[in-house]
Write a protein that holds these residues in place. Sequence first.
Motif, short mmCIF file in Angstrom:
data_model
loop_
_atom_site.label_atom_id
_atom_site.label_comp_id
_atom_site.label_asym_id
_atom_site.label_seq_id
_atom_site.Cartn_x
_atom_site.Cartn_y
_atom_site.Cartn_z
N ASN A 1 0.84 -1.19 0.00
CA ASN A 1 0.00 0.00 0.00
C ASN A 1 0.87 1.24 0.00
O ASN A 1 1.72 1.40 0.87
N ALA A 2 0.68 2.11 -0.98
CA ALA A 2 1.34 3.41 -1.00
C ALA A 2 0.57 4.30 -0.01
O ALA A 2 -0.32 5.04 -0.38
N ALA A 3 0.91 4.14 1.26
CA ALA A 3 0.17 4.77 2.35
C ALA A 3 0.64 6.20 2.61
O ALA A 3 1.69 6.61 2.13
N ASN A 4 -0.14 6.91 3.40
CA ASN A 4 0.37 8.16 3.95
C ASN A 4 0.84 7.86 5.37
O ASN A 4 0.53 6.80 5.93
N SER A 5 1.61 8.74 5.96
CA SER A 5 2.24 8.44 7.24
C SER A 5 1.26 8.22 8.38
O SER A 5 1.58 7.54 9.35
N SER A 6 0.04 8.73 8.25
CA SER A 6 -0.94 8.53 9.33
C SER A 6 -1.41 7.09 9.43
O SER A 6 -1.89 6.66 10.47
N LEU A 7 -1.30 6.33 8.35
CA LEU A 7 -1.78 4.95 8.24
C LEU A 7 -3.30 4.84 8.39
O LEU A 7 -3.82 3.75 8.58
N LYS B 1 -3.72 0.27 15.67
CA LYS B 1 -2.89 -0.41 16.65
C LYS B 1 -1.40 -0.13 16.39
O LYS B 1 -0.63 0.11 17.32
N LEU B 2 -1.00 -0.19 15.10
CA LEU B 2 0.38 0.15 14.76
C LEU B 2 0.73 1.56 15.21
O LEU B 2 1.83 1.79 15.73
N ALA C 1 8.63 7.94 6.04
CA ALA C 1 8.87 7.66 4.62
C ALA C 1 10.01 6.66 4.50
O ALA C 1 11.01 6.75 5.22
N GLY C 2 9.84 5.69 3.60
CA GLY C 2 10.86 4.69 3.36
C GLY C 2 10.76 3.46 4.24
O GLY C 2 11.47 2.49 4.02
N GLN C 3 9.89 3.48 5.24
CA GLN C 3 9.72 2.34 6.13
C GLN C 3 8.50 1.53 5.70
O GLN C 3 7.72 1.98 4.87
N ILE D 1 1.12 -4.60 3.13
CA ILE D 1 2.37 -4.01 3.62
C ILE D 1 2.29 -2.52 3.30
O ILE D 1 2.26 -2.13 2.13
N HIS D 2 2.22 -1.71 4.33
CA HIS D 2 2.08 -0.26 4.18
C HIS D 2 3.46 0.37 4.11
O HIS D 2 4.32 0.07 4.95
#
Length: 171
Positions: free
Chosen positions: A23-29, A53-54, A65-67, A82-83
């Motif tokens: 998933n090309a997520a944003n940092s907020s998840l 929860k994460l 970013a990058g994680q 996988i975000h």
Amino acid sequence: MPKPRINPVQGDITEQDVDAVVNAANSSLLGGGGVDGAIHRRGGPDILAECRKLRAERFPDGLPAGQAAATTAGRLPARWVIHTVGPVWSRQEDRSGLLASCHRESLRVARELGARTVAFPAISTGVYRWPLKDAARIAVSTLQEEGEGFAELRLVLFGKEAYEAFCAAVL
């Protein structure tokens, strides 16, 4: 070492029957637009619950970013999501290392999960404005270098232009 099988396909990442989708997520998840919004909508509330929860347990300030980090895939055909948070493209600063890290870290998490097939979107090419040809080059070279042991690494591209750019990079 044999290169991993990298298959570009034009389609919808939420319909891919693979072990894990990236998933090309944003940092907020917590969901968003583009690929992120589509995965959350189709996958259902279980994905959001695990993302919360994460955030509470591992990433109180958001996923950097990058994680990468994994959750259930909810109602998606895949087993896991996988975000990863791609970098915003910049003319002034070379952030290509961060974009490569998204792919490398997603593969690391996939290995930890035992995934053998992984579908990737065109990370950072939407609202983060990364030029398609450059994103394709970075994605494909990173997957070729780091993808040993996977049965398939699928690049799922939404539009014709993205599909053609990633096909050219695979050759």
